[in-house]
Design an enzyme around this catalytic site. Structure first.
Site, mmCIF file in Angstrom:
data_model
loop_
_atom_site.group_PDB
_atom_site.id
_atom_site.type_symbol
_atom_site.label_atom_id
_atom_site.label_comp_id
_atom_site.label_asym_id
_atom_site.label_seq_id
_atom_site.Cartn_x
_atom_site.Cartn_y
_atom_site.Cartn_z
ATOM 1 N N LYS A 98 0.805 -1.234 0.000
ATOM 2 C CA LYS A 98 0.000 0.000 0.000
ATOM 3 C C LYS A 98 0.830 1.271 0.000
ATOM 4 C CE LYS A 98 -2.943 -2.611 3.128
ATOM 5 N NZ LYS A 98 -2.030 -3.609 3.686
ATOM 6 N N VAL A 147 -6.841 -2.560 -0.422
ATOM 7 C CA VAL A 147 -7.929 -2.354 0.550
ATOM 8 C C VAL A 147 -8.853 -3.566 0.523
ATOM 9 C CG1 VAL A 147 -9.860 -0.882 1.232
ATOM 10 C CG2 VAL A 147 -7.846 0.142 0.164
ATOM 11 N N ASP A 196 -2.004 0.976 9.094
ATOM 12 C CA ASP A 196 -2.467 0.200 7.941
ATOM 13 C C ASP A 196 -3.888 0.608 7.546
ATOM 14 O OD1 ASP A 196 -1.922 -2.226 6.150
ATOM 15 O OD2 ASP A 196 -3.857 -2.722 7.040
ATOM 16 N N LYS A 253 -5.415 2.621 4.223
ATOM 17 C CA LYS A 253 -6.563 2.192 3.408
ATOM 18 C C LYS A 253 -7.558 3.335 3.235
ATOM 19 C CE LYS A 253 -6.056 -2.627 4.695
ATOM 20 N NZ LYS A 253 -6.347 -3.651 5.672
HETATM 21 N N1 NAP Z 1 -1.246 -10.837 4.258
HETATM 22 C C1 NAP Z 1 -2.397 -10.282 3.918
HETATM 23 O O1 NAP Z 1 -3.474 -10.700 4.311
HETATM 24 C C2 NAP Z 1 -2.399 -9.102 2.984
HETATM 25 C C3 NAP Z 1 -3.601 -8.627 2.462
HETATM 26 C C4 NAP Z 1 -3.592 -7.506 1.585
HETATM 27 C C5 NAP Z 1 -2.393 -6.900 1.285
HETATM 28 N N2 NAP Z 1 -1.238 -7.400 1.842
HETATM 29 C C6 NAP Z 1 0.017 -6.754 1.517
HETATM 30 O O2 NAP Z 1 0.853 -7.690 0.834
HETATM 31 C C7 NAP Z 1 2.222 -7.382 1.116
HETATM 32 C C8 NAP Z 1 2.950 -8.657 1.523
HETATM 33 O O3 NAP Z 1 2.358 -9.186 2.680
HETATM 34 P P1 NAP Z 1 2.817 -10.606 3.239
HETATM 35 O O4 NAP Z 1 1.872 -10.968 4.312
HETATM 36 O O5 NAP Z 1 3.037 -11.553 2.107
HETATM 37 O O6 NAP Z 1 4.249 -10.228 3.886
HETATM 38 P P2 NAP Z 1 5.473 -11.222 4.229
HETATM 39 O O7 NAP Z 1 4.977 -12.611 4.388
HETATM 40 O O8 NAP Z 1 6.233 -10.598 5.332
HETATM 41 O O9 NAP Z 1 6.374 -11.170 2.897
HETATM 42 C C9 NAP Z 1 7.044 -10.025 2.505
HETATM 43 C C10 NAP Z 1 8.025 -10.400 1.432
HETATM 44 O O10 NAP Z 1 8.590 -9.208 0.895
HETATM 45 C C11 NAP Z 1 10.000 -9.398 0.759
HETATM 46 N N3 NAP Z 1 10.682 -8.116 0.715
HETATM 47 C C12 NAP Z 1 10.823 -7.194 1.691
HETATM 48 N N4 NAP Z 1 11.533 -6.131 1.235
HETATM 49 C C13 NAP Z 1 11.812 -6.392 -0.058
HETATM 50 C C14 NAP Z 1 12.521 -5.695 -1.073
HETATM 51 N N5 NAP Z 1 13.067 -4.506 -0.851
HETATM 52 N N6 NAP Z 1 12.640 -6.268 -2.306
HETATM 53 C C15 NAP Z 1 12.123 -7.487 -2.552
HETATM 54 N N7 NAP Z 1 11.427 -8.194 -1.636
HETATM 55 C C16 NAP Z 1 11.292 -7.653 -0.398
HETATM 56 C C17 NAP Z 1 10.361 -10.225 1.969
HETATM 57 O O11 NAP Z 1 11.620 -10.789 1.772
HETATM 58 P P3 NAP Z 1 12.607 -11.154 3.018
HETATM 59 O O12 NAP Z 1 12.047 -12.414 3.566
HETATM 60 O O13 NAP Z 1 13.916 -11.302 2.346
HETATM 61 O O14 NAP Z 1 12.530 -9.997 3.964
HETATM 62 C C18 NAP Z 1 9.204 -11.236 1.937
HETATM 63 O O15 NAP Z 1 9.486 -12.250 0.994
HETATM 64 C C19 NAP Z 1 2.198 -6.292 2.195
HETATM 65 O O16 NAP Z 1 2.401 -5.041 1.592
HETATM 66 C C20 NAP Z 1 0.791 -6.363 2.765
HETATM 67 O O17 NAP Z 1 0.309 -5.121 3.236
HETATM 68 C C21 NAP Z 1 -1.204 -8.469 2.650
HETATM 69 N N1 HSE Z 2 -2.610 -6.401 7.647
HETATM 70 C C1 HSE Z 2 -3.684 -6.136 6.753
HETATM 71 C C2 HSE Z 2 -3.599 -7.059 5.570
HETATM 72 C C3 HSE Z 2 -4.573 -6.667 4.519
HETATM 73 O O1 HSE Z 2 -4.243 -5.439 3.947
HETATM 74 C C4 HSE Z 2 -4.997 -6.320 7.477
HETATM 75 O O2 HSE Z 2 -4.969 -6.872 8.551
HETATM 76 O O3 HSE Z 2 -6.046 -5.908 6.984
#
Ligand code: NAP
Ligand code: HSE
Length: 358
Positions: free
Chosen positions: A117, A147, A217, A221
């Site tokens: 985001k 979002v 966060d 949104k």
């Molecule tokens: N999880 C949800 O439910 C959800 C829902 C909507 C949106 N999102 C969004 O999706 C994104 C990822 O969430 P996630 O839950 O998958 O997080 P996560 O499990 O912590 O994964 C993040 C990934 O990003 C990598 N990373 C960090 N900095 C980087 C960089 N500079 N270049 C390349 N890769 C990099 C990390 O690598 P390392 O392991 O090497 O640090 C890791 O592989 C976030 O922005 C979150 O807000 C998540």
């Molecule tokens: N951490 C975020 C993931 C989805 O953007 C949430 O709890 O809604």
């Protein structure tokens, strides 16, 4: 067959689920959409892997064995050398720094699909510059999962805005993780810190859960939705109730927070004890288009109310518009989780492909 070449940044919850979903949907996409999604480059914060052939179910092992330390320039050089058509950078990181690369990526020929985001919540100047650069280079930027994870919130709002429908207010539980945390905490006799850890383990929270708990966060949104509707605001203008105790906030390390998160338990228990029998705590976001006020706070809701009866990690967005009057349009469902978010990213990729030439 239309081919899309994806460079995936982020191999965490969302990134790894996306690879799995693309692999599983491969034949279906070819047959139904005439679309082949290839992932020639996969990278996390330190390591990149160039897949010479198409992705395989064993990508995780290959990533470990053949991955190497990289700079963004290595990726840019590689994709240029390969002369890939229809390049898309997928940002499945939560990184502030990675967003510094967006303008370069667009100028180098990438479309962008982001779950992250950050780009949409930086200064208005950056927000405008990114859009100007995209227009100038005929590139697209899709970010439905910013979002409500896979829920069609941004698309719905954009449709209202485009058709000149006046959106007056949006209220709801914008955070999947905080929905899960307060739904569970109010329902069960467990310590707040324990429920928080569980939400992280389930992949609902941000990599640093203080980004959720601090209200940042949800603040993001609200700002993203406000900007979709033409509101000129900055993140610091969102009024936010911060739930992180001062001694554990951003100026202390994540490790320290994890070690001391039990310090949160007493305050939240007291809050719970103050509830009436028919009440629960909910984490609520409100966007008022008339006053331009964006607010994130805890709220006591009746158990039987729409927000009070939410379950699991469900989010709920109540969108009030002029034509719909007193009855809001409600979009409700899982607001966090790797599978639903990855599905939202995959949907963005398919929508993007529709806009591109064969
Ligand atoms: N999880 C949800 O439910 C959800 C829902 C909507 C949106 N999102 C969004 O999706 C994104 C990822 O969430 P996630 O839950 O998958 O997080 P996560 O499990 O912590 O994964 C993040 C990934 O990003 C990598 N990373 C960090 N900095 C980087 C960089 N500079 N270049 C390349 N890769 C990099 C990390 O690598 P390392 O392991 O090497 O640090 C890791 O592989 C976030 O922005 C979150 O807000 C998540
Ligand atoms: N951490 C975020 C993931 C989805 O953007 C949430 O709890 O809604």
């Amino acid at each position: 067959m239309k081919k899309i070449h994806i460079v995936l940044f982020g191999t965490g919850n969302v990134g790894s689920s996306l690879i799995q979903q693309i692999l599983t949907a491969g034949e279906h996409l070819k047959e139904q959409e005439g679309l082949e999604l290839k992932i020639p480059v996969i990278a996390n914060s330190t390591t990149a892997f160039f897949q010479k052939h198409n992705q395989k179910p064993s990508w995780e092992t290959d990533f470990k064995v053949f991955g190497f330390p990289y700079q963004l320039q290595d990726v840019l050089d590689y994709v240029r050398e390969q002369e890939y058509e229809n390049l898309v950078a997928v940002d499945a990181t939560a990184s502030e720094e990675f967003v510094d690369n967006y303008l370069t990526l667009v100028k180098e020929g990438f479309h962008i699909v982001a779950a992250n985001k950050v780009a949409n919540t930086r200064s208005s100047a950056f927000y405008e510059e990114l859009r100007k650069t995209l227009r100038k280079n005929n590139k697209f930027f899709l970010y439905e999962t910013n979002v409500g994870a896979g829920l069609p919130v941004i698309e719905t709002l954009r449709n209202f805005h485009r058709s000149h429908e006046e959106v007056t207010r949006i209220r709801g539980v914008f955070s999947g993780s905080l929905s899960y945390i307060f739904n569970t905490f109010c329902e069960e006799e467990r310590a707040f810190s324990e429920v928080l850890s569980e939400a992280s383990e389930k992949g609902f929270t941000e990599p640093d859960p203080r980004v959720d708990l601090s209200g940042k966060d949800v603040g993001r949104k609200l700002l993203i939705l406000g900007r979709e509707l033409g509101l000129k605001k900055e993140l610091h203008e969102v009024v936010i109730q911060d739930l992180v105790p001062r001694h554990l906030n951003g100026s202390s390390s994540l490790e320290n927070f994890q070690k001391k998160k039990k310090d949160l338990d007493l305050d939240f228990l007291q809050l719970k004890n103050q509830l009436k029998q028919d009440e629960v705590i909910r984490h609520v976001g409100e966007l008022d288009m008339k006053t331009g006020k964006l607010e994130v706070k805890l709220s006591r809701e009746k158990k039987t109310s729409a927000l009070g009866s939410l379950q699991h990690a469900d989010s709920s967005f109540e969108i009030f518009t002029k034509s719909y009057g007193e009855q809001p349009v409600v979009i409700k469902g899982a607001g966090a989780g790797a599978a639903v978010t990855a599905r939202g990213v995959l949907t963005d990729l398919i929508k993007l492909a529709e806009k591109l030439p064969s």
